[in-house]
Write a protein that holds these residues in place. Sequence first.
Motif, PDB file in Angstrom:
ATOM      1  N   SER A 157       0.828  -1.196   0.000  1.00 11.45           N
ATOM      2  CA  SER A 157       0.000   0.000   0.000  1.00 11.45           C
ATOM      3  C   SER A 157       0.865   1.250   0.000  1.00 11.45           C
ATOM      4  CB  SER A 157      -0.910   0.028   1.234  1.00 11.45           C
ATOM      5  OG  SER A 157      -1.724   1.187   1.225  1.00 11.45           O
ATOM      6  N   GLY A 158       0.805   2.021  -1.101  1.00 11.13           N
ATOM      7  CA  GLY A 158       1.372   3.354  -1.061  1.00 11.13           C
ATOM      8  C   GLY A 158       0.612   4.179  -0.039  1.00 11.13           C
ATOM      9  N   VAL A 159       1.262   5.206   0.499  1.00 14.54           N
ATOM     10  CA  VAL A 159       0.685   5.979   1.587  1.00 14.54           C
ATOM     11  C   VAL A 159       0.738   7.468   1.261  1.00 14.54           C
ATOM     12  CG1 VAL A 159       0.931   6.618   4.027  1.00 14.54           C
ATOM     13  CG2 VAL A 159       1.322   4.252   3.309  1.00 14.54           C
ATOM     14  N   ARG A 160      -0.393   8.135   1.455  1.00 12.53           N
ATOM     15  CA  ARG A 160      -0.477   9.583   1.310  1.00 12.53           C
ATOM     16  C   ARG A 160      -0.917  10.150   2.651  1.00 12.53           C
ATOM     17  NH1 ARG A 160      -1.387  13.245  -3.153  1.00 12.53           N
ATOM     18  NH2 ARG A 160      -2.598  15.083  -2.535  1.00 12.53           N
ATOM     19  N   LEU A 161      -0.095  11.037   3.219  1.00 12.67           N
ATOM     20  CA  LEU A 161      -0.395  11.689   4.485  1.00 12.67           C
ATOM     21  C   LEU A 161      -0.600  13.174   4.233  1.00 12.67           C
ATOM     22  CD1 LEU A 161       2.304  10.024   6.785  1.00 12.67           C
ATOM     23  CD2 LEU A 161      -0.161   9.566   6.803  1.00 12.67           C
ATOM     24  N   ALA A 162      -1.795  13.659   4.524  1.00  7.52           N
ATOM     25  CA  ALA A 162      -2.132  15.055   4.246  1.00  7.52           C
ATOM     26  C   ALA A 162      -2.512  15.766   5.542  1.00  7.52           C
ATOM     27  CB  ALA A 162      -3.293  15.139   3.251  1.00  7.52           C
ATOM     28  N   THR A 163      -2.009  16.985   5.700  1.00  2.00           N
ATOM     29  CA  THR A 163      -2.478  17.897   6.734  1.00  2.00           C
ATOM     30  C   THR A 163      -3.096  19.088   6.018  1.00  2.00           C
ATOM     31  OG1 THR A 163      -0.466  19.260   6.884  1.00  2.00           O
ATOM     32  CG2 THR A 163      -0.503  17.193   8.145  1.00  2.00           C
ATOM     33  N   LYS A 164      -3.561  20.060   6.779  1.00  2.00           N
ATOM     34  CA  LYS A 164      -4.151  21.239   6.130  1.00  2.00           C
ATOM     35  C   LYS A 164      -3.097  22.058   5.404  1.00  2.00           C
ATOM     36  CE  LYS A 164      -4.004  23.954  10.445  1.00  2.00           C
ATOM     37  NZ  LYS A 164      -2.960  24.902  10.016  1.00  2.00           N
ATOM     38  N   ASP A 165      -1.813  21.791   5.704  1.00  2.00           N
ATOM     39  CA  ASP A 165      -0.739  22.594   5.127  1.00  2.00           C
ATOM     40  C   ASP A 165       0.105  21.882   4.083  1.00  2.00           C
ATOM     41  OD1 ASP A 165      -1.246  24.837   6.872  1.00  2.00           O
ATOM     42  OD2 ASP A 165      -0.326  23.658   8.486  1.00  2.00           O
ATOM     43  N   SER A 166       0.170  20.552   4.129  1.00  2.00           N
ATOM     44  CA  SER A 166       1.124  19.865   3.261  1.00  2.00           C
ATOM     45  C   SER A 166       0.724  18.424   3.024  1.00  2.00           C
ATOM     46  CB  SER A 166       2.535  19.924   3.865  1.00  2.00           C
ATOM     47  OG  SER A 166       2.549  19.360   5.150  1.00  2.00           O
ATOM     48  N   VAL A 167       1.376  17.830   2.009  1.00  2.00           N
ATOM     49  CA  VAL A 167       1.103  16.444   1.619  1.00  2.00           C
ATOM     50  C   VAL A 167       2.420  15.697   1.435  1.00  2.00           C
ATOM     51  CG1 VAL A 167       0.161  14.926  -0.160  1.00  2.00           C
ATOM     52  CG2 VAL A 167      -1.084  16.986   0.506  1.00  2.00           C
ATOM     53  N   LEU A 168       2.502  14.531   2.056  1.00  2.00           N
ATOM     54  CA  LEU A 168       3.613  13.607   1.884  1.00  2.00           C
ATOM     55  C   LEU A 168       3.076  12.349   1.220  1.00  2.00           C
ATOM     56  CD1 LEU A 168       6.454  12.340   2.577  1.00  2.00           C
ATOM     57  CD2 LEU A 168       5.447  11.676   4.767  1.00  2.00           C
ATOM     58  N   ALA A 169       3.752  11.875   0.184  1.00  2.00           N
ATOM     59  CA  ALA A 169       3.378  10.619  -0.471  1.00  2.00           C
ATOM     60  C   ALA A 169       4.574   9.674  -0.446  1.00  2.00           C
ATOM     61  CB  ALA A 169       2.942  10.864  -1.906  1.00  2.00           C
ATOM     62  N   TYR A 170       4.296   8.392  -0.226  1.00  2.00           N
ATOM     63  CA  TYR A 170       5.355   7.380  -0.098  1.00  2.00           C
ATOM     64  C   TYR A 170       4.917   6.105  -0.799  1.00  2.00           C
ATOM     65  CZ  TYR A 170       8.215   3.824   2.350  1.00  2.00           C
ATOM     66  OH  TYR A 170       9.052   2.779   2.654  1.00  2.00           O
ATOM     67  N   THR A 171       5.806   5.542  -1.606  1.00  2.00           N
ATOM     68  CA  THR A 171       5.433   4.396  -2.430  1.00  2.00           C
ATOM     69  C   THR A 171       5.477   3.059  -1.712  1.00  2.00           C
ATOM     70  OG1 THR A 171       7.703   4.023  -3.202  1.00  2.00           O
ATOM     71  CG2 THR A 171       6.315   5.530  -4.504  1.00  2.00           C
ATOM     72  N   GLY A 172       6.273   2.933  -0.606  1.00  2.00           N
ATOM     73  CA  GLY A 172       6.639   1.574  -0.223  1.00  2.00           C
ATOM     74  C   GLY A 172       7.429   0.986  -1.388  1.00  2.00           C
ATOM     75  N   ASP A 173       7.170  -0.257  -1.758  1.00  2.00           N
ATOM     76  CA  ASP A 173       7.798  -0.863  -2.943  1.00  2.00           C
ATOM     77  C   ASP A 173       6.753  -1.006  -4.039  1.00  2.00           C
ATOM     78  OD1 ASP A 173      10.070  -1.071  -1.463  1.00  2.00           O
ATOM     79  OD2 ASP A 173      10.052  -3.257  -1.307  1.00  2.00           O
ATOM     80  N   THR A 174       7.123  -0.658  -5.261  1.00  2.00           N
ATOM     81  CA  THR A 174       6.127  -0.675  -6.333  1.00  2.00           C
ATOM     82  C   THR A 174       6.763  -0.776  -7.703  1.00  2.00           C
ATOM     83  OG1 THR A 174       4.259   0.537  -7.305  1.00  2.00           O
ATOM     84  CG2 THR A 174       6.092   1.850  -6.509  1.00  2.00           C
ATOM     85  N   GLY A 175       6.032  -1.379  -8.613  1.00  2.00           N
ATOM     86  CA  GLY A 175       6.348  -1.253 -10.024  1.00  2.00           C
ATOM     87  C   GLY A 175       5.642  -0.031 -10.596  1.00  2.00           C
ATOM     88  N   PRO A 176       5.908   0.307 -11.861  1.00  2.00           N
ATOM     89  CA  PRO A 176       5.230   1.439 -12.487  1.00  2.00           C
ATOM     90  C   PRO A 176       3.726   1.188 -12.539  1.00  2.00           C
ATOM     91  CG  PRO A 176       7.096   0.691 -13.819  1.00  2.00           C
ATOM     92  CD  PRO A 176       6.875  -0.342 -12.776  1.00  2.00           C
TER      93      PRO A 176
END
Length: 240
Positions: A136-155
């Motif tokens: 599971s890729g992960v997207r963490l959002a606050t009211k000010d910013s966004v962080l996205a993280y792939t874990g391991d993934t193919g295209p």
Amino acid sequence: MQITVLGSCGAWPEPGRACSGFLVEHDGFRLVLDMGFGVASRLFEICPAESVDAVVVTHEHPDHCVDLNALLRAKFYGGMPRIPLYCTPGVAGRLSVVEPNPPLSAAFDIFELPGGYSVGPFELTGMLLPHHVPNSGVRLATKDSVLAYTGDTGPDPALAVLAKDADLFIAEATLVEPQQGTRTLLTAREAGQWAARANAKRLLLTHFWPGGDRTAAVSSAYAEFSGDIAAAVEGMVLRC
């Protein structure tokens, strides 16, 4: 949002390094993102077990999850309250082989990824991405910013959704050349391509194969992405 790199290697750690792991802090809330080989000791140097508020684990491979057992032991034997753990279904099974008693549920309230949750100050969105096991890729959002993280993934087109307009995109960059056949991992150049498609602001490359040339990986990603790019290094602190 402050992000501290705890580990940046894939598969197994190079000497003096650790496998996948990040500490994400915002408004006094501390969330750990993946806990591969060697992550726990680095985490405890800057954030004791009692100060960890939540954990997110992208998938069950040990270079992403095995040091969760160390946090389990610290929480359980230290008599600390349970905290939320967000993970793909295979993680609990993998860790139960390492240690069936105490189980993960003794220290964690477990929530399944992919899915969407409110976690302290974060809105967490998990998206299924292609790998050898459910990841599971992960997207963490606050009211000010966004962080996205792939874990391991193919295209996969989901990467452009995961990292859309992200302030920081943390992408695995394991390979030098693309795999033949079924794709389960990225090259640094591909990480740059997806960062560009997503209109991310900054790219952090991670999950390097031990002994890989990280400088060359950054140069390769710059061929596709014009924003800021860095290679993850243990102890690096970023803000977004």
